[in-house]
Design an enzyme around this catalytic site. Structure first.
Site, mmCIF file in Angstrom:
data_model
loop_
_atom_site.group_PDB
_atom_site.id
_atom_site.type_symbol
_atom_site.label_atom_id
_atom_site.label_comp_id
_atom_site.label_asym_id
_atom_site.label_seq_id
_atom_site.Cartn_x
_atom_site.Cartn_y
_atom_site.Cartn_z
ATOM 1 N N GLU A 198 -16.238 1.971 -44.936
ATOM 2 C CA GLU A 198 -17.096 0.984 -44.273
ATOM 3 C C GLU A 198 -16.364 0.276 -43.148
ATOM 4 O O GLU A 198 -15.215 -0.147 -43.298
ATOM 5 C CB GLU A 198 -17.569 -0.031 -45.315
ATOM 6 C CG GLU A 198 -18.496 -1.104 -44.791
ATOM 7 C CD GLU A 198 -19.006 -2.002 -45.912
ATOM 8 O OE1 GLU A 198 -19.378 -3.156 -45.613
ATOM 9 O OE2 GLU A 198 -19.036 -1.564 -47.083
ATOM 10 N N HIS A 250 -25.845 -4.941 -46.820
ATOM 11 C CA HIS A 250 -24.774 -5.888 -47.095
ATOM 12 C C HIS A 250 -25.394 -7.162 -47.663
ATOM 13 O O HIS A 250 -26.478 -7.574 -47.250
ATOM 14 C CB HIS A 250 -24.042 -6.217 -45.793
ATOM 15 C CG HIS A 250 -23.059 -7.336 -45.897
ATOM 16 N ND1 HIS A 250 -23.366 -8.637 -45.558
ATOM 17 C CD2 HIS A 250 -21.774 -7.356 -46.312
ATOM 18 C CE1 HIS A 250 -22.307 -9.406 -45.746
ATOM 19 N NE2 HIS A 250 -21.329 -8.656 -46.205
#
Length: 379
Positions: A223, A299
């Protein structure tokens, strides 16, 4: 169902030294968020959340001074209309761009909360979903730069609690990052899903060094290895291994996501509903991702409002990926400011709340007792 008033309230909770975690952004010293409360003339109160943007006082002021006057008196059910007004005022031209998208997010989430309450449905149903389980991984401000033994023990505790997937913080140095990943993999075996997050701290050279080794360790995604702007770099790194690249928490609106996904470098889109422009914008991003046959793994950060709304959102998508479950040591914004934001299942998944609206209750005494701390959240 007219909007009577809109109010953004910044909140800060200090993190005691024993609970501070070091990661790519620095050492966490407090947790911040901006709650947005909208009340209608009919007496319905909706709550939303805007990400703090590392400047919660600024985000709250933007909502209260620039956005609230534009939407007061509007039809609370007309989410599309409100978004059009705010887009035109702040995103199309002469606005504040990223900050505006963050500020708009809290208003949008609160309006969806109001709409769902008005019809007496939990949010997932209004979004077209069902009360289906969503796989979760252990995330938040946790699993950072710490001695390998301590990290292995932290993962063991999370696994004992039911987690089957964890996200390790990297972006320190390639050598130390790989050593920590190796230690967790060796200690916990191949039945643990390991995700990694570099928090934009790698150079292209660092990412090219790390990515092939992460593939050997069976890591499920890498990520944000690079800056959000480095599209060319993402394409270089994507070709270095078969580990999918994830990104999106620092991208705003469907327009940025269209550019992010075009070309195929990023295969795990990660919008944050408190940053991207709210649920309305996140739904458009999910549709974009679906067109590319990609799963969406948002997220999450901040309070139980964001977390609860995110689970509702995922339960309504045909391309739902992971939910990021907050396992931060300083978890008061989830455990004290709000009621439990989702139902945990022992198989490592979560269920959305089954009450009208988003479904969380706000402890306004806690909110009042934790005013804005106007200082950086990372040291």
């Amino acid at each position: 169902m007219r909007i009577r008033d809109v109010r953004a309230i910044p909140v800060s909770v200090p993190t005691p030294p024993e609970s501070q975690v070091s990661m790519g952004f620095g050492r966490s010293v407090k947790r911040d968020a901006v709650l947005v409360r909208i009340r209608t003339e009919d007496g319905i109160t909706g709550w939303g959340e805007s990400h703090h943007g590392r400047s919660p006082g600024t985000i709250a002021h933007l909502v209260n001074a620039a956005l609230a006057p534009l939407v007061t008196g509007a039809d609370a059910a007309d989410v599309t209309g409100v978004n059009m007004v705010l887009h035109q005022a702040q995103l199309t031209g002469l606005g504040l761009g990223t900050a505006a998208a963050i500020a708009m997010s809290g208003i949008d989430i609160a309006l969806w909360d109001i709409r769902a309450q008005a019809v007496g449905w939990p949010l997932y149903r209004l979004l077209g979903g069902a009360r289906r389980a969503v796989d979760a991984y252990a995330g938040g401000v946790a699993l950072g730069y710490q001695p390998r033994g301590d990290l292995v023990d932290e993962v063991a505790t999370l696994r004992a609690g039911g987690f089957r997937a964890v996200k390790l913080r990297i972006g320190d140095t390639p050598h130390d990052d790989l050593a920590r990943v190796a230690a967790v993999r060796e200690a916990h075996g191949t039945d643990l899903t390991i995700l990694t997050d570099a928090n934009t701290r790698y150079s292209v050279a660092d990412a090219l060094t790390v990515a092939p080794v992460l593939e050997e360790y069976g890591v499920a995604w890498l990520e944000e290895p690079l800056s959000r702007y480095d599209v060319h770099g993402y394409r270089q790194v994507a070709g270095a291994s078969r580990v999918p690249l994830a990104a999106g928490e620092n991208h705003y609106t469907r327009y940025e996501f269209a550019g992010l996904l075009d070309g195929g470098a990023v295969r795990v889109p990660q919008p944050d509903i408190s940053k991207v422009g709210g649920l309305t914008e996140a739904l458009k991003v999910a549709a974009l991702a679906s067109a590319w046959r990609l799963s969406i793994s948002p997220h999450t950060a901040g309070t139980g409002i964001n977390m609860a709304a995110t689970v509702h959102f995922l339960a309504a998508q045909d391309n739902a990926g992971y939910f990021e479950a907050d396992v931060s040591r300083n978890a008061a914004l989830r455990t004290e400011l709000t009621s439990q934001p989702y139902e945990w299942r022992p198989d490592g998944s979560v269920l959305p709340l089954d009450r009208p609206g988003i479904g969380v209750q706000i402890d306004e005494e806690f909110l009042a007792a934790h005013p804005l701390i106007d200082a950086p959240g990372f040291a």
